[in-house]
Design an enzyme around this catalytic site. Structure first.
Site, PDB file in Angstrom:
ATOM      1  N   GLN A  33      41.955  29.019  50.644  1.00  0.00           N
ATOM      2  CA  GLN A  33      43.268  30.606  50.162  1.00  0.00           C
ATOM      3  C   GLN A  33      42.899  32.247  50.121  1.00  0.00           C
ATOM      4  O   GLN A  33      43.970  32.698  51.088  1.00  0.00           O
ATOM      5  CB  GLN A  33      44.625  29.482  49.311  1.00  0.00           C
TER       6      GLN A  33
ATOM      7  N   ASP B  89      47.724  32.312  26.665  1.00  0.00           N
ATOM      8  CA  ASP B  89      46.856  31.957  25.702  1.00  0.00           C
ATOM      9  C   ASP B  89      47.744  32.948  24.853  1.00  0.00           C
ATOM     10  O   ASP B  89      47.702  32.798  23.626  1.00  0.00           O
ATOM     11  CB  ASP B  89      45.250  32.254  25.763  1.00  0.00           C
TER      12      ASP B  89
ATOM     13  N   HIS C  78      40.114  32.174  30.955  1.00  0.00           N
ATOM     14  CA  HIS C  78      40.824  31.133  30.119  1.00  0.00           C
ATOM     15  C   HIS C  78      39.917  29.639  29.995  1.00  0.00           C
ATOM     16  O   HIS C  78      40.321  28.867  30.776  1.00  0.00           O
ATOM     17  CB  HIS C  78      42.103  30.391  31.271  1.00  0.00           C
TER      18      HIS C  78
HETATM   19  P1  NAX Z   1      49.108  18.989  39.003  1.00  0.00           P
HETATM   20  O1  NAX Z   1      47.421  17.480  39.103  1.00  0.00           O
HETATM   21  O2  NAX Z   1      50.349  18.078  38.452  1.00  0.00           O
HETATM   22  O3  NAX Z   1      49.108  19.544  40.061  1.00  0.00           O
HETATM   23  C1  NAX Z   1      48.130  19.593  41.356  1.00  0.00           C
HETATM   24  C2  NAX Z   1      48.831  19.688  42.449  1.00  0.00           C
HETATM   25  O4  NAX Z   1      48.587  20.844  42.775  1.00  0.00           O
HETATM   26  C3  NAX Z   1      49.043  18.406  42.833  1.00  0.00           C
HETATM   27  O5  NAX Z   1      50.385  18.267  43.340  1.00  0.00           O
HETATM   28  C4  NAX Z   1      48.119  18.645  43.689  1.00  0.00           C
HETATM   29  O6  NAX Z   1      48.319  17.633  44.730  1.00  0.00           O
HETATM   30  C5  NAX Z   1      48.191  20.124  44.575  1.00  0.00           C
HETATM   31  N1  NAX Z   1      47.133  20.450  45.532  1.00  0.00           N
HETATM   32  C6  NAX Z   1      45.611  20.422  45.235  1.00  0.00           C
HETATM   33  N2  NAX Z   1      45.017  21.007  45.685  1.00  0.00           N
HETATM   34  C7  NAX Z   1      45.922  21.656  46.700  1.00  0.00           C
HETATM   35  C8  NAX Z   1      45.990  22.894  47.033  1.00  0.00           C
HETATM   36  N3  NAX Z   1      44.505  23.297  47.833  1.00  0.00           N
HETATM   37  N4  NAX Z   1      46.729  23.393  48.423  1.00  0.00           N
HETATM   38  C9  NAX Z   1      48.699  23.261  47.432  1.00  0.00           C
HETATM   39  N5  NAX Z   1      48.286  21.972  46.515  1.00  0.00           N
HETATM   40  C10 NAX Z   1      47.089  21.089  46.189  1.00  0.00           C
HETATM   41  O7  NAX Z   1      48.725  19.669  37.501  1.00  0.00           O
HETATM   42  P2  NAX Z   1      49.639  21.487  37.045  1.00  0.00           P
HETATM   43  O8  NAX Z   1      49.040  19.547  35.993  1.00  0.00           O
HETATM   44  O9  NAX Z   1      50.267  20.977  37.582  1.00  0.00           O
HETATM   45  O10 NAX Z   1      48.479  22.694  36.669  1.00  0.00           O
HETATM   46  C11 NAX Z   1      47.745  22.698  37.525  1.00  0.00           C
HETATM   47  C12 NAX Z   1      46.979  23.304  37.481  1.00  0.00           C
HETATM   48  O11 NAX Z   1      47.245  24.958  36.360  1.00  0.00           O
HETATM   49  C13 NAX Z   1      45.064  22.666  36.771  1.00  0.00           C
HETATM   50  O12 NAX Z   1      44.417  23.100  37.671  1.00  0.00           O
HETATM   51  C14 NAX Z   1      44.936  23.368  35.727  1.00  0.00           C
HETATM   52  O13 NAX Z   1      44.012  22.929  34.681  1.00  0.00           O
HETATM   53  C15 NAX Z   1      45.937  24.087  35.633  1.00  0.00           C
HETATM   54  N6  NAX Z   1      46.136  25.248  34.050  1.00  0.00           N
HETATM   55  C16 NAX Z   1      45.967  26.639  34.710  1.00  0.00           C
HETATM   56  C17 NAX Z   1      46.341  26.975  32.963  1.00  0.00           C
HETATM   57  C18 NAX Z   1      46.257  28.367  32.306  1.00  0.00           C
HETATM   58  O14 NAX Z   1      46.747  28.808  31.858  1.00  0.00           O
HETATM   59  N7  NAX Z   1      45.733  29.016  33.690  1.00  0.00           N
HETATM   60  C19 NAX Z   1      47.487  26.101  31.906  1.00  0.00           C
HETATM   61  C20 NAX Z   1      48.132  25.191  32.564  1.00  0.00           C
HETATM   62  C21 NAX Z   1      46.556  24.551  33.161  1.00  0.00           C
HETATM   63  O15 NAX Z   1      46.609  23.540  32.786  1.00  0.00           O
END
Ligand code: NAX
Length: 327
Positions: free
Chosen positions: A114, A161, A189
């Site tokens: 990406q 956070d 994070h």
């Molecule tokens: P979900 O599993 O509900 O959704 C993730 C989506 O990303 C899925 O639909 C998947 O198909 C898609 N995806 C995976 N690889 C991809 C790619 N190469 N290109 C495009 N789409 C792709 O996860 P969700 O709860 O929405 O969380 C997303 C991310 O945020 C996770 O990595 C999670 O750990 C992270 N978080 C980060 C936070 C932060 O404060 N920085 C807090 C919340 C969250 O835990």
């Protein structure tokens, strides 16, 4: 009316995006007079693309006045084309029995690709905000692939956070969250990050003095902010979604609003004792839309320095796991 800005969102069919997209489309991120075009990127898997179609149908059904168009993509070259903002939410979750190093490497592959494609096809003023975990290291990986876009264009989100810490301080002091300011997040994070309470203010005065409980600040407060994500999972059976989406709204809105002071994970350049090449949370001041300067010179006591050393150690270790991937 202003020309629309293009906002690319990865993981657009995921749970964070489900809370995020309607708020971007309604003006919460870029303001009530700024039209947007959403470029929604998912993995090239039928189930994900079908779910994405459903999300787009719902956005259509909101008839948002500011939403001028949507692009649904399973190809990053389409999803990031001419994007002004790239919100990298999608990532691979940690599976059962998976080692942290393996998660880092798997996600590393997503973010090298990406980063390279964003650098090739996104708009000249493109900015990138990473949410997908491990967010700091993923931002570093994506930035390392860029030849056109400079490292300051790549930030990672520690705002959730910050918001968590702000509310916890407000509750402890029995005041509204709006009375708490200057609580900044340093480092990763992850549970190692440090909410620097010594500089926080409550009603304009030193929070530490008002709270008058250093043991709580050093102990329970730091621990609860760090482990809040796990507490949400334990309670809800799913990870933070609405609060993560809200934090990304805050992260980007404050980055496009000159004068705002907030916590952002940026390339450390050696500030506050961090390794120069890691992305670490620290306070920044937005100087012009999308641009910021890091606030330096905040003094750290021994406790703060030990917390920063621990979170830096983790970031350096994460970097070592993906070293061979960096561009
Ligand atoms: P979900 O599993 O509900 O959704 C993730 C989506 O990303 C899925 O639909 C998947 O198909 C898609 N995806 C995976 N690889 C991809 C790619 N190469 N290109 C495009 N789409 C792709 O996860 P969700 O709860 O929405 O969380 C997303 C991310 O945020 C996770 O990595 C999670 O750990 C992270 N978080 C980060 C936070 C932060 O404060 N920085 C807090 C919340 C969250 O835990």
């Amino acid at each position: 009316m202003k020309p629309a800005i293009r906002v690319a969102v990865t993981g657009a069919a995921g749970q964070i995006s489900y809370s995020l997209l309607p708020r971007i489309a309604s003006g919460a991120m870029f303001g009530p007079d700024q039209p947007v075009i959403l470029q929604l990127l998912e993995v090239p898997v039928e189930k994900a693309m079908k779910a994405l179609e459903g999300v787009a149908m719902e956005l259509d059904d909101c008839a948002f006045p500011l939403l001028q168009g949507m692009v649904l993509a399973d190809d990053a070259k389409v999803g990031f084309k001419d994007a002004n903002w790239c919100l990298l939410v999608g990532a691979k979750p940690r599976g059962p029995g998976m080692e942290r190093a393996d998660l880092l490497k798997d996600n590393g592959k997503i973010f090298t690709t990406q980063g390279r494609i964003i650098d090739e096809v996104a708009a000249e003023n493109a900015r990138v905000a990473v949410v997908g975990n491990p967010a700091n290291t993923n931002a570093m990986i994506a930035a390392s692939m860029a030849r056109r876009l400079t490292p300051d264009r790549f930030t990672a989100m520690v705002r959730l956070d910050q918001n968590r810490a702000q509310t916890m301080l407000a509750k402890k002091a029995g005041v509204a969250t709006t009375e708490v300011s200057e609580i900044f997040i340093f480092g990763n994070h992850s549970p190692t990050m440090f909410p620097a309470f010594s500089h926080a203010k409550i009603q304009g005065q030193a929070a530490e003095k008002l709270v008058n409980d250093r043991a709580w600040l050093e102990g329970e407060f730091c621990e609860k902010v760090g482990k809040r994500g796990a507490a949400i999972i334990a309670a809800r059976g799913a990870s933070s979604a609405t609060s993560a989406a809200n934090a990304l709204i805050d992260h980007v809105r404050d980055l496009v609003t000159p004068g705002k002071i907030h916590s952002v994970a940026v390339k450390s350049e050696g500030r506050y004792g961090f390794d120069p090449n890691v992305w670490a949370g620290m306070p920044v001041k937005t100087t012009s839309p999308g641009a910021f300067e890091v606030i330096t010179g905040i003094e750290m006591d021994d406790f703060a320095n030990s917390k920063i050393a621990a979170t830096n150690k983790e970031l350096v270790e994460e970097r070592s796991f993906v070293a061979e991937m960096l561009g």
